[in-house]
Design a protein around this motif. Structure first.
Motif, short mmCIF file in Angstrom:
data_model
loop_
_atom_site.label_atom_id
_atom_site.label_comp_id
_atom_site.label_asym_id
_atom_site.label_seq_id
_atom_site.Cartn_x
_atom_site.Cartn_y
_atom_site.Cartn_z
N TRP A 212 0.84 -1.21 0.00
CA TRP A 212 0.00 0.00 0.00
C TRP A 212 0.87 1.25 0.00
N GLU A 213 1.84 1.29 0.89
CA GLU A 213 2.66 2.49 1.02
C GLU A 213 3.55 2.71 -0.20
N GLY A 214 4.11 1.63 -0.73
CA GLY A 214 4.97 1.77 -1.91
C GLY A 214 4.22 2.30 -3.11
N THR A 215 3.04 1.75 -3.37
CA THR A 215 2.27 2.22 -4.53
C THR A 215 1.68 3.60 -4.26
N GLY A 223 7.63 10.03 -3.68
CA GLY A 223 8.99 9.50 -3.70
C GLY A 223 9.29 8.44 -2.67
N ASP A 224 10.46 7.85 -2.80
CA ASP A 224 10.97 6.83 -1.87
C ASP A 224 10.10 5.58 -1.84
N GLN A 225 9.54 5.22 -2.98
CA GLN A 225 8.65 4.06 -3.02
C GLN A 225 9.40 2.73 -3.17
N THR A 226 10.58 2.74 -3.73
CA THR A 226 11.26 1.50 -4.08
C THR A 226 11.50 0.60 -2.87
N SER A 227 11.97 1.17 -1.78
CA SER A 227 12.27 0.34 -0.61
C SER A 227 11.02 -0.34 -0.07
N TYR A 228 9.88 0.32 -0.15
CA TYR A 228 8.64 -0.29 0.33
C TYR A 228 8.16 -1.39 -0.61
N LEU A 229 8.28 -1.17 -1.90
CA LEU A 229 7.90 -2.22 -2.84
C LEU A 229 8.81 -3.43 -2.70
N GLN A 230 10.08 -3.18 -2.50
CA GLN A 230 11.01 -4.30 -2.28
C GLN A 230 10.67 -5.03 -0.99
N ALA A 231 10.32 -4.29 0.05
CA ALA A 231 9.95 -4.92 1.32
C ALA A 231 8.68 -5.74 1.19
N ALA A 232 7.72 -5.25 0.40
CA ALA A 232 6.47 -6.00 0.18
C ALA A 232 6.76 -7.32 -0.50
N ALA A 233 7.57 -7.26 -1.57
CA ALA A 233 7.89 -8.49 -2.31
C ALA A 233 8.70 -9.45 -1.43
N ALA A 234 9.67 -8.91 -0.71
CA ALA A 234 10.51 -9.78 0.13
C ALA A 234 9.69 -10.46 1.22
N ALA A 235 8.75 -9.73 1.84
CA ALA A 235 7.91 -10.33 2.88
C ALA A 235 7.02 -11.41 2.30
N ALA A 236 6.41 -11.11 1.14
CA ALA A 236 5.55 -12.11 0.50
C ALA A 236 6.35 -13.35 0.13
N ASP A 473 -7.29 0.07 -2.41
CA ASP A 473 -6.58 -0.06 -3.68
C ASP A 473 -6.79 1.18 -4.54
N LEU A 474 -8.03 1.64 -4.67
CA LEU A 474 -8.29 2.85 -5.46
C LEU A 474 -7.52 4.04 -4.89
N HIS A 475 -7.43 4.09 -3.56
CA HIS A 475 -6.71 5.18 -2.91
C HIS A 475 -5.23 5.14 -3.27
N ARG A 476 -4.59 4.00 -3.07
CA ARG A 476 -3.14 3.94 -3.27
C ARG A 476 -2.75 4.10 -4.73
N TRP A 477 -3.66 3.74 -5.65
CA TRP A 477 -3.40 3.94 -7.08
C TRP A 477 -3.80 5.33 -7.55
N LYS A 478 -4.30 6.17 -6.64
CA LYS A 478 -4.84 7.49 -6.98
C LYS A 478 -5.88 7.37 -8.10
N ALA A 479 -6.80 6.43 -7.90
CA ALA A 479 -7.80 6.11 -8.93
C ALA A 479 -9.22 6.37 -8.44
N GLY A 480 -9.39 7.34 -7.55
CA GLY A 480 -10.71 7.62 -7.02
C GLY A 480 -11.73 7.99 -8.07
N THR A 481 -11.28 8.57 -9.19
CA THR A 481 -12.22 8.99 -10.23
C THR A 481 -12.97 7.82 -10.87
N LEU A 482 -12.52 6.60 -10.62
CA LEU A 482 -13.28 5.45 -11.13
C LEU A 482 -14.68 5.39 -10.50
N ILE A 483 -14.86 6.05 -9.37
CA ILE A 483 -16.17 6.12 -8.74
C ILE A 483 -17.16 6.85 -9.65
N ASN A 484 -16.66 7.71 -10.55
CA ASN A 484 -17.53 8.47 -11.44
C ASN A 484 -18.20 7.61 -12.50
#
Length: 555
Positions: A212-215, A223-236, A473-484
């Protein structure tokens, strides 16, 4: 039993076994009156104190889940998405409430007094840090910047109590530290006390939060998303490599997905990284009955999202039969569609089979009646007498996290897809996803991301339907306009010849649009997204009490 009261129950199983010591715990004074010198003496005290945390676990029980999204259109319109949400006056009952945070910090201020080894103490610090991470993440998702309090507040701690808001990124860096401590110090499942947190459950939460935080950092451009995405994949991948978990399957693709969510014993289910357990006459719930009376319904937009059995979207597949009737709409579609909505022949309750989509009743709003987690057994329908169990962390989510994080990092190979997405597809007999063969859906909701990420998002939406992830998911992808999208509040197509099959009194008040799709809310044709809705408002009373707080934009 209401949804809220159900969630605020301790885990069944192992925690119930500690009930012989419950009197000792319940007889004690409230936290503000507990004498740490007399309470935190041994491991039993540490364990009993931490028991109270477990009611905060994020149980997926399906009741009204995803109503705050484009997946559902409940008969009662969601006030937040309708733009009629009222700013609360007090923190009580909202996520802004810091009383649980105070409970957690009280433990951290006093646990060292217990006469046990550091390794034993750190297990319970790990549990406390797990819940601190969860609590702060929930606050950040809703409010953005929030006060970060890492000390026990007394009546004289005014400098802390009236602090301002700590930046989102700084809070989430502390959340990651909490998670890392929990992972490092919670025991392996074989060594954990029954019903208590273990290392892999902490990894499951870490993977969820870091994705969530990385995306979020990626799509909000902070910014600074890479370390969180890497942490998500590593944990999974650490969970995946353990060999302890796998997808539930009996080799029946037409029913395994549905049956996964109506089980009375998840304790040995390989997909349950953490289950919510129940027992007859000991701990039961009324969720199955509530699901059958909830007035809920999937949206046309959600249903259109399902691929055809050739692996192609409906806009590209020659197998798609159209949606003039629900019978036609489910032909040649991903089997998870029919295993999530009630179709002709579904046993709604003890032989009460469905001959026509339920519409014009209090059972469902859209005609796409939700049956995920909905048992047909009368014993599960009886009020507060069901022992159906629910997932807290499910292995399927772990696989989806790994695939998405890798895709965002640019390291998602066909081997990654084969070990994640294609396992999910294999369970239901769907064709494998082949990266080199992916074709953009003409109706894609995400035309500006790589097609691989687009299709992983589709898979996530399908697999996790009604589990409460969609708005996050819509929040973290900045996709709230899909509600429209107008189809997010439309239901089945109700052509005149189909309407004629129902009793006139049942369908006379149903309103349809120009294309004969059910309009769930006749007074509007679409919802209108405003970017202020990415955050909830701070209760007004909190701002009045603390002049260092500033309301979220737009509220």
């Amino acid at each position: 039993m209401t949804t809220k009261s159900f969630i605020y129950i301790l885990l069944g199983g192992g925690l119930v076994l500690a009930s012989c010591k419950r009197e000792k715990f319940l007889d004690r004074n409230p936290i503000s009156n507990i004498s740490p010198e007399n309470f935190f003496t041994d491991e039993t005290d540490l364990q009993l104190y931490c028991n109270q945390y477990y009611g905060k676990l994020p149980v997926q029980n399906f009741v009204d889940a995803d109503d705050t999204s484009d997946d559902k259109a409940n008969q009662s319109i969601n006030q937040f998405l309708a733009g009629t949400y009222t700013v609360p006056s007090a923190a009580a009952g909202t996520t802004w409430d810091f009383s649980f945070n105070r409970t957690l910090n009280f433990f951290l201020a006093n646990y060292q007094k217990a006469a046990v080894t550091d390794s034993v103490k750190n297990i319970y610090v790990g549990e406390t840090d797990f819940f601190l991470a969860l609590d702060y993440w929930n606050k950040v998702k809703l409010y953005g910047d929030v006060p970060f309090i890492n000390t026990y507040i007394t009546d004289t701690s005014t400098s802390v109590l009236y602090a301002g808001r700590t930046p989102h990124k700084q809070v989430m860096d502390s959340v990651l530290n909490y998670l890392n401590f929990a992972v490092a110090h919670l025991p392996l499942p074989a060594n954990a006390a029954k019903g208590r947190l273990n290392m892999y459950q902490a990894l499951a939460l870490k993977a969820r939060i870091c994705l969530w935080e990385g995306t979020y950092r990626e799509y909000f451009g902070v910014g600074d998303q890479t370390s969180y995405l890497q942490a998500a994949a590593a944990a999974a991948e650490q969970i995946m490599a353990s060999g302890l978990y796998s997808l539930y399957s009996t080799g029946n693709p037409g029913s395994d997905y549905y049956n996964l969510f109506i089980q009375h014993d998840l304790s040995t289910n390989p997909e349950a990284i953490m289950p919510m357990l129940f027992s007859t006459n000991v701990l039961m719930n009324g969720v199955d009955r509530t699901l059958g009376e909830s007035g809920d319904g999937y949206s046309k937009d959600f249903v259109r999202n399902f691929l055809c059995t050739d692996g192609l979207p409906t806009a590209l597949s020659p197998l798609y039969k159209g949606d003039d009737s629900l019978d036609e709409e489910i032909i040649n579609r991903d089997p998870r569609l029919k295993q999530q909505i009630a179709t002709r022949g579904f046993d709604f309750l003890a032989g009460d089979t469905i001959s026509l989509p339920r519409i014009g009743t209090t059972v469902t709003s859209t005609g796409y009646q939700c049956i995920k987690g909905r048992s047909s057994l009368i014993t599960d329908w009886n009020a507060n007498a069901s022992t159906l169990e629910f997932f807290i962390f499910r292995y399927a989510e772990t696989l989806l996290i790994d695939a998405e994080a890798r895709a965002e990092l640019g390291t998602c190979t066909q081997a990654v897809i084969d070990g994640t997405i294609n396992l999910l597809r294999a369970r239901v007999g769907m064709p494998h996803m082949i990266i080199a063969s992916l074709v953009r859906d003409p109706n894609s909701h995400f035309p500006n991301v790589p097609v691989l990420i687009d299709e992983i998002r589709r898979e996530r939406r399908v697999e996790l339907g009604a589990e409460g992830f969609r708005f996050d998911d819509l929040h973290r992808w900045k996709a709230g306009t899909l509600i429209n999208n107008p189809e997010t509040i439309l239901g089945i197509k109700l052509l005149p010849q189909v309407r004629a099959e129902y009793p006139a009194s049942q369908v006379s008040s149903i309103v349809v649009d120009a294309n004969n799709y059910v309009r769930v809310y006749p007074s509007i044709t679409a919802r209108v997204w405003a970017d202020k809705m990415y955050l909830y408002p701070i209760p007004t009373g909190e701002i009045t009490l603390n002049p260092n707080l500033v309301q979220n934009p737009g509220w």
